[in-house]
Design an enzyme around this catalytic site. Structure first.
Site, PDB file in Angstrom:
ATOM      1  N   LYS A   9       1.027  -1.148   0.097  1.00 65.11           N
ATOM      2  CA  LYS A   9       0.052   0.134   0.087  1.00 65.11           C
ATOM      3  C   LYS A   9       0.923   1.320  -0.070  1.00 65.11           C
ATOM      4  CE  LYS A   9      -3.241   3.288   0.530  1.00 65.11           C
ATOM      5  NZ  LYS A   9      -4.234   3.450  -0.449  1.00 65.11           N
TER       6      LYS A   9
ATOM      7  N   CYS B 241      -0.376  11.478  -5.846  1.00 67.22           N
ATOM      8  CA  CYS B 241      -0.306  12.157  -4.751  1.00 67.22           C
ATOM      9  C   CYS B 241      -0.726  13.659  -4.800  1.00 67.22           C
ATOM     10  CB  CYS B 241       0.764  11.799  -3.822  1.00 67.22           C
ATOM     11  SG  CYS B 241       2.108  11.953  -4.485  1.00 67.22           S
TER      12      CYS B 241
HETATM   13  C1  LIG Z   1      -5.280   9.367  -4.099  1.00 64.23           C
HETATM   14  C2  LIG Z   1      -4.336   9.577  -2.971  1.00 64.23           C
HETATM   15  C3  LIG Z   1      -5.114   9.533  -1.515  1.00 64.23           C
HETATM   16  C4  LIG Z   1      -3.828  10.888  -3.353  1.00 64.23           C
HETATM   17  C5  LIG Z   1      -3.274   8.766  -3.300  1.00 64.23           C
HETATM   18  C6  LIG Z   1      -3.649   7.086  -2.871  1.00 64.23           C
HETATM   19  C7  LIG Z   1      -4.468   6.528  -3.767  1.00 64.23           C
HETATM   20  C8  LIG Z   1      -5.891   6.070  -3.153  1.00 64.23           C
HETATM   21  C9  LIG Z   1      -6.276   6.323  -1.689  1.00 64.23           C
HETATM   22  O1  LIG Z   1      -5.680   6.037  -0.764  1.00 64.23           O
HETATM   23  O2  LIG Z   1      -7.467   7.034  -1.662  1.00 64.23           O
HETATM   24  N1  LIG Z   1      -6.912   5.654  -3.965  1.00 64.23           N
HETATM   25  C10 LIG Z   1      -6.425   5.377  -5.333  1.00 64.23           C
HETATM   26  O3  LIG Z   1      -7.436   4.790  -6.074  1.00 64.23           O
HETATM   27  N2  LIG Z   1      -5.445   5.629  -5.816  1.00 64.23           N
HETATM   28  C11 LIG Z   1      -4.319   6.276  -4.951  1.00 64.23           C
HETATM   29  O4  LIG Z   1      -3.417   6.489  -5.736  1.00 64.23           O
END
Ligand SMILES: CC(C)(C)CCc1c(C(=O)O)[nH]c(=O)[nH]c1=O
Length: 310
Positions: A45, A128
């Site tokens: 993750k 990010c």
């Molecule tokens: C969207 C972010 C929270 C900035 C990064 C983590 C992430 C998330 C998340 O942790 O919400 N969900 C996704 O589908 N892709 C991602 O890269």
């Protein structure tokens, strides 16, 4: 039939792995991917320096043809995932994903990884956020060039980037021009399609709580966008930069299509969430069946060989 691939000198005996964020939060989940028949690797993750709870309320939902999420980067912190990958890196080549909420966090985490005993591959998540009010990093081309310049001023271990989908040919050209200037081991494309919105027909409400219901889309629905990004980047990037294809994989034909468009490895998110690690064996068996139909014994015979029409 061989299903091998290699990135940065690491040999994978299988092209499949999980997509970052899915089935990779805890050592227990990661062990299940590590031990799954048919999985050639795993990615952790996306980590931040310290542990995060992530967003409150319902933050993941199934929808027709896929999923929507706004998790908010819940994770157990970089040290947890460094510890896991260092412990297991002799069993398979492993990917460590990082996603700092600031450039400073990304650089600090990469300095820690550079100094650590981890010798696998890092996936820098460029979805990010950047400065609030500005687009996510990968949609801000100057910022992307800036952060990669700073990263490669000190980071010498194998590193790739996780990219959001692009939808404009000029953007494919622009991001590829930047990426080709850096010694990247790979790019992983695509991340979820950002800021979709799903309505619950029973309640006339959104289906996830954070961000007023706006969230990243995954699953079958994103496959055409995923294939386009794999194909476009394969056509533009230096051959030394390998491609991990992500998005819309539900069966062996989808894996085949990602490889046909140029993918070296293929990662599975939404479908893995619903089916669990048994999916990897099914996908491999189905991929082998498609290859047999076509008379292929090795991935090299058709990787990147998508034909256009006359
Ligand atoms: C969207 C972010 C929270 C900035 C990064 C983590 C992430 C998330 C998340 O942790 O919400 N969900 C996704 O589908 N892709 C991602 O890269």
């Amino acid at each position: 039939t061989t299903l091998t691939a290699s990135i940065a000198g690491f040999d994978f005996d299988n092209v499949l792995l999980n997509a970052a964020g899915v089935y990779c939060q805890t050592a227990s989940e990661l062990d299940q991917i590590l031990e799954a028949s048919g999985a050639g690797s795993l990615v952790t993750k996306s980590a931040t320096p310290a542990e995060r709870d992530g967003n409150a309320g319902i933050r993941f939902a199934e929808m027709p043809l896929g999923s929507i999420n706004s998790m908010g980067l819940p994770n157990l912190g970089l040290d947890y995932y460094l510890d896991y990958t260092i412990t297991h890196q002799d069993e398979k080549p492993l990917f460590l994903s990082i996603a700092g909420l600031t450039k400073a966090d990304n650089l600090a985490m990469l300095r820690d990884v550079q100094a650590s005993d981890f010798n696998g591959l890092v996936e820098l998540n460029l979805s990010c956020p950047n400065v609030p009010g500005k687009p996510q990093t990968a949609y801000d081309f100057d910022t992307t060039r800036e952060i990669l310049t700073e990263v490669f001023s000190f980071y010498t271990k194998p590193l790739g980037v996780k990219l959001p989908p692009y939808f404009d040919i000029a953007h494919f050209d622009m991001i590829a021009e930047i990426l080709n200037d850096f010694p990247l081991a790979f790019v992983n494309t695509i991340n979820s399609i950002g800021n979709g919105l799903v309505v619950d027909p029973e309640t006339d409400t959104v289906v996830i709580a954070p961000k007023g219901g706006f969230g990243g889309l995954g699953g079958e629905i994103v496959k055409p966008t995923a294939l386009a990004n794999v194909r476009a980047l394969r056509q533009r990037l230096r051959p030394e930069i390998k491609i991990i294809g992500t998005g819309g994989v539900t069966n062996g034909r989808d894996v085949y299509d990602h490889i046909l468009c140029g993918a070296d490895l293929v990662s599975v998110g939404t479908s893995l969430y619903f089916e669990g690690p048994a999916i990897f064996e099914r996908l491999n068996n189905e991929l082998i069946a498609v290859m047999a139909e076509k008379g292929y014994n090795h991935l090299e015979e058709f990787r990147g060989q998508l034909q256009t029409l006359a």
